[in-house]
Scaffold this active site. Structure first.
Site, PDB file in Angstrom:
ATOM      1  N   PHE A  13       7.590   0.749 -10.181  1.00 45.67           N
ATOM      2  CA  PHE A  13       6.803  -0.535  -9.877  1.00 45.67           C
ATOM      3  C   PHE A  13       7.075  -0.885  -8.458  1.00 45.67           C
ATOM      4  O   PHE A  13       8.284  -1.153  -8.394  1.00 45.67           O
ATOM      5  CB  PHE A  13       6.886  -1.483 -10.900  1.00 45.67           C
ATOM      6  CG  PHE A  13       5.684  -2.737 -10.824  1.00 45.67           C
ATOM      7  CD1 PHE A  13       4.523  -2.474 -11.116  1.00 45.67           C
ATOM      8  CD2 PHE A  13       6.157  -3.605 -10.318  1.00 45.67           C
ATOM      9  CE1 PHE A  13       3.551  -3.567 -10.914  1.00 45.67           C
ATOM     10  CE2 PHE A  13       5.414  -4.730  -9.993  1.00 45.67           C
ATOM     11  CZ  PHE A  13       3.866  -4.677 -10.358  1.00 45.67           C
TER      12      PHE A  13
ATOM     13  N   ARG B 245       2.910 -10.590  -2.501  1.00 44.64           N
ATOM     14  CA  ARG B 245       2.137  -9.939  -1.657  1.00 44.64           C
ATOM     15  C   ARG B 245       2.597 -10.265  -0.100  1.00 44.64           C
ATOM     16  O   ARG B 245       2.038  -9.452   0.752  1.00 44.64           O
ATOM     17  CB  ARG B 245       0.613 -10.271  -1.603  1.00 44.64           C
ATOM     18  CG  ARG B 245       0.030  -9.841  -2.895  1.00 44.64           C
ATOM     19  CD  ARG B 245      -1.326 -10.330  -2.789  1.00 44.64           C
ATOM     20  NE  ARG B 245      -1.850 -10.111  -4.176  1.00 44.64           N
ATOM     21  CZ  ARG B 245      -2.541  -8.998  -4.680  1.00 44.64           C
ATOM     22  NH1 ARG B 245      -2.238  -7.713  -4.245  1.00 44.64           N
ATOM     23  NH2 ARG B 245      -3.160  -9.161  -6.222  1.00 44.64           N
TER      24      ARG B 245
ATOM     25  N   GLU C  91      -6.594   2.273   0.909  1.00 42.73           N
ATOM     26  CA  GLU C  91      -5.566   1.602  -0.199  1.00 42.73           C
ATOM     27  C   GLU C  91      -4.400   1.405   0.006  1.00 42.73           C
ATOM     28  O   GLU C  91      -3.903   2.053   0.642  1.00 42.73           O
ATOM     29  CB  GLU C  91      -5.867   2.780  -1.386  1.00 42.73           C
ATOM     30  CG  GLU C  91      -6.834   2.468  -2.349  1.00 42.73           C
ATOM     31  CD  GLU C  91      -6.890   1.531  -3.277  1.00 42.73           C
ATOM     32  OE1 GLU C  91      -6.051   0.314  -3.004  1.00 42.73           O
ATOM     33  OE2 GLU C  91      -7.480   1.293  -4.331  1.00 42.73           O
ATOM     34  N   ASP C  92      -3.609   0.459  -0.678  1.00 40.79           N
ATOM     35  CA  ASP C  92      -2.267   0.165  -0.588  1.00 40.79           C
ATOM     36  C   ASP C  92      -1.656   1.234  -1.380  1.00 40.79           C
ATOM     37  O   ASP C  92      -0.548   1.772  -0.848  1.00 40.79           O
ATOM     38  CB  ASP C  92      -1.828  -1.132  -0.990  1.00 40.79           C
ATOM     39  CG  ASP C  92      -2.461  -1.631  -2.168  1.00 40.79           C
ATOM     40  OD1 ASP C  92      -3.550  -1.215  -2.536  1.00 40.79           O
ATOM     41  OD2 ASP C  92      -1.820  -2.488  -3.027  1.00 40.79           O
TER      42      ASP C  92
ATOM     43  N   ASP D 135      -2.027   4.973  -7.451  1.00 42.36           N
ATOM     44  CA  ASP D 135      -1.006   5.330  -8.756  1.00 42.36           C
ATOM     45  C   ASP D 135      -1.568   6.329  -9.888  1.00 42.36           C
ATOM     46  O   ASP D 135      -1.424   7.565  -9.670  1.00 42.36           O
ATOM     47  CB  ASP D 135      -1.027   3.739  -9.332  1.00 42.36           C
ATOM     48  CG  ASP D 135       0.145   3.567 -10.486  1.00 42.36           C
ATOM     49  OD1 ASP D 135       0.543   4.644 -10.981  1.00 42.36           O
ATOM     50  OD2 ASP D 135       0.789   2.362 -10.483  1.00 42.36           O
TER      51      ASP D 135
END
Ligand code: PRP
Length: 179
Positions: free
Chosen positions: A156, A169, A102-103, A106
């Site tokens: 964020f 991205r 996963e990047d 959260d």
């Protein structure tokens, strides 16, 4: 250095050199722990594409790679509760050692969903490697989250695969929202 994406301004938070260094460490750790096995790395698209590519270059093992595509943000700043499945896994993971890539973790909703879904397919094991992890935002206890690149504040972030309304991205570094 600051960048503007749509209506918002972001400032550099993690330069690529640090990502690269930390990714090499993660790759070495994983290579040691999975010695004598052939793990399958499963990336969760879209955000994971850069991290998965760079991580696998640091893994010194015979290994496979596959992808799934899920989305939860739907273009906003907040994670939503609902998860949409856009692309299913195309490999059989029964009896295999799986490393989910996963990047960012959260709220953990996406990861909870993924781990439960993959566990139902009877793999030999599942562990998770996430580049970014926001401990303050996490709403689940997920012991499979074993490899973390950076623990970050609940802000964020974009870049290095992560987006704001699909832009950002392609940025090489990771940026955080300027309030
Ligand atoms: C992001 C990220 C994780 C998830 C993390 O994906 O790539 O999969 O959100 O959030 P959570 O822990 O609160 O569930 P997103 O839904 O934005 O899709 P994308 O990867 O295509 O950008």
């Amino acid at each position: 250095m600051k960048v503007k994406i749509h209506d918002l301004e972001f400032e550099k938070m993690i330069p690529f050199e640090h990502i690269e260094q930390r990714t090499a460490e993660l790759g070495q750790t994983i290579s040691k722990e999975y010695q004598n096995s052939t793990p399958i790395f499963v990336g969760v698209l879209n955000g994971c594409f850069m991290f998965t590519a760079d991580l696998l270059k640091q893994v010194n093992l015979p290994c496979e790679v596959a992808f799934m595509k899920l989305s939860s943000y739907r273009g906003g700043l907040e994670s939503t509760r609902s998860i949409r499945e856009d692309l299913d896994l195309s490999v059989d993971i029964q009896g295999r050692h799986v490393v989910l890539v996963e990047d960012i973790v959260d709220t953990g909703n996406t990861l909870r969903y993924m781990v439960d879904k993959l566990n139902a397919l009877n793999p030999a094991s599942i562990k998770v490697c996430a580049l970014l992890y926001k401990p303050e935002a996490m709403e689940h206890d997920i012991p499979e989250l074993q490899y973390v690149g950076f623990e970050i504040e609940n802000k964020f972030v974009v870049g290095y695969g992560l987006d704001y309304k699909e832009l950002g991205r392609n940025l090489k570094d990771i940026y955080q929202l300027v309030k």
